[in-house]
Motif scaffolding. Structure first.
Motif, PDB file in Angstrom:
ATOM      1  N   GLY A 122      -8.030   0.705  82.737  1.00 32.52           N
ATOM      2  CA  GLY A 122      -7.227   1.649  82.441  1.00 32.52           C
ATOM      3  C   GLY A 122      -7.171   2.829  83.501  1.00 32.52           C
ATOM      4  N   SER A 169      -4.661  -3.518  80.741  1.00 33.09           N
ATOM      5  CA  SER A 169      -5.565  -3.039  81.769  1.00 33.09           C
ATOM      6  C   SER A 169      -6.963  -2.936  81.380  1.00 33.09           C
ATOM      7  CB  SER A 169      -4.952  -1.625  82.236  1.00 33.09           C
ATOM      8  OG  SER A 169      -5.960  -1.333  83.217  1.00 33.09           O
ATOM      9  N   HIS A 170      -7.744  -3.496  82.018  1.00 34.83           N
ATOM     10  CA  HIS A 170      -9.257  -3.668  81.700  1.00 34.83           C
ATOM     11  C   HIS A 170      -9.848  -2.266  82.031  1.00 34.83           C
ATOM     12  CE1 HIS A 170     -13.271  -5.033  80.888  1.00 34.83           C
ATOM     13  NE2 HIS A 170     -13.640  -4.352  82.089  1.00 34.83           N
ATOM     14  N   ALA A 173      -1.771   0.192  74.493  1.00 28.32           N
ATOM     15  CA  ALA A 173      -2.573  -0.247  75.498  1.00 28.32           C
ATOM     16  C   ALA A 173      -3.589  -1.023  75.116  1.00 28.32           C
ATOM     17  CB  ALA A 173      -3.475   1.124  76.434  1.00 28.32           C
ATOM     18  N   GLN A 193      -8.698  -9.813  76.135  1.00 31.83           N
ATOM     19  CA  GLN A 193      -7.458  -9.568  76.163  1.00 31.83           C
ATOM     20  C   GLN A 193      -6.735 -10.438  75.526  1.00 31.83           C
ATOM     21  OE1 GLN A 193      -6.878  -8.701  80.232  1.00 31.83           O
ATOM     22  NE2 GLN A 193      -7.675  -6.661  80.395  1.00 31.83           N
ATOM     23  N   THR A 209      -7.074  -2.103  76.414  1.00 31.80           N
ATOM     24  CA  THR A 209      -7.878  -1.843  77.599  1.00 31.80           C
ATOM     25  C   THR A 209      -9.421  -1.775  76.951  1.00 31.80           C
ATOM     26  OG1 THR A 209      -7.931   0.170  79.263  1.00 31.80           O
ATOM     27  CG2 THR A 209      -7.683   0.666  76.917  1.00 31.80           C
TER      28      THR A 209
END
Length: 289
Positions: A196, A193-194, A217, A254, A219
């Motif tokens: 978050g 998740s960029h 994560a 990512q 992120t």
């Protein structure tokens, strides 16, 4: 894996400040604004001088430095000095209607290169090592991602399978919630998740953590609600602009983090990884002309 010295990894201080500025308390925000506006002068100042100029305490200055990833003020000064001697490249500029194709190519490719460089410097090797350990110890890996993160999550699952690890991916909000609730302490969860702050991935990760899973994560650097439910954080550092919301810069960063994680996992179990890659290559070869 040996962790490098913090000062060798800490870069892009002003970008880090920008990423967390909105979430800072008033005193920390005042210090952050002072450093941003006076970066060249801060390089030559003491922690006491910064505290006096911002009507704060030395402890508050050090506290902000630690939020930025440094052990203290001295490392922030060193990182700022290193950043300032490099030519400023406006590759983070937004696209505008007057841009020609050459400008578009320059800005798009430049933004991708910058995102990779910044993410390399933001990635904490100690956290990466913890992620490798947690995934190797898990009986399976659940990968969560929705929206623009869904293709990254699917790629991560595919790459994990190719090196012989049991992995599943969930890119539907209902499936993610169910999967998260059915986790246990033998499961590792990898959430992409960029921001978050996506409700679906937040909910699924929270449920997984409450069920006992180890949560990891990928992120962007800065505070986000996702960190509350995350045991291990692999930071990216990518900036999205007006015309590039949900842009490739975040996804390039990512993918690089996932690629690094997969390589580290493969090297940690080299023989199994190579054998599985060979076996799956043979299986997939029949699907090629």
């Amino acid at each position: 894996m040996a962790e490098p010295k913090q000062q060798e990894r800490l870069m892009n201080v002003l970008d880090r400040i920008s990423a967390i500025r909105a979430d800072l308390a008033p005193t920390a925000g005042r210090i952050a604004d002072f450093i941003t506006a006076n970066a060249a002068d801060v390089v030559h100042m003491s922690v006491t001088e910064v505290a006096e100029r911002t009507s704060s305490s030395e402890g508050s200055v050090v506290g902000l430095c630690q939020q930025l990833g440094a052990r203290g003020f001295q490392q922030i000064k060193i990182a700022l000095a290193r950043d300032l001697v490099q030519p400023v490249q406006f590759i983070h500029e937004d696209l505008n209607p007057s841009d020609g194709l050459a400008d578009v190519v320059s800005k798009i490719f430049g933004g991708g290169v910058q995102a990779l460089q910044d993410t390399r410097n933001a990635l904490d090797l100690a956290q990466l090592e913890r992620a490798v350990t947690a995934i190797r110890a898990a009986k399976r890996v659940e990968v969560f991602g929705i929206g623009s993160a869904a293709p990254i999550a699917e790629d991560a699952m595919y790459r994990l399978l190719r090196i012989g690890l049991t992995a599943r991916v969930s890119v539907d909000s209902h499936v993610m919630a169910i999967t998260g609730s059915l986790c246990d302490p033998e499961v590792a969860v990898l959430t992409i998740s960029h921001s978050g702050s996506t409700i679906e991935t937040l909910t699924a990760t929270k449920l997984a953590k409450e069920a006992g899973a180890t949560t990891i994560a990928v992120t962007n650097f800065g505070r986000s609600p996702l960190l509350t439910h995350t045991d291990i954080v692999l930071h990216t550092l990518a900036r999205e602009t007006q015309f590039r919301t949900e842009a490739m810069t975040s996804r390039i960063a990512q993918l690089a983090v996932i690629d690094t994680l997969i390589a580290a996992l493969a090297l940690a179990d080299y023989d199994r990884a190579v054998a599985t890659i060979d076996k799956t290559f043979d299986v997939l070869s029949v699907k090629r002309v």
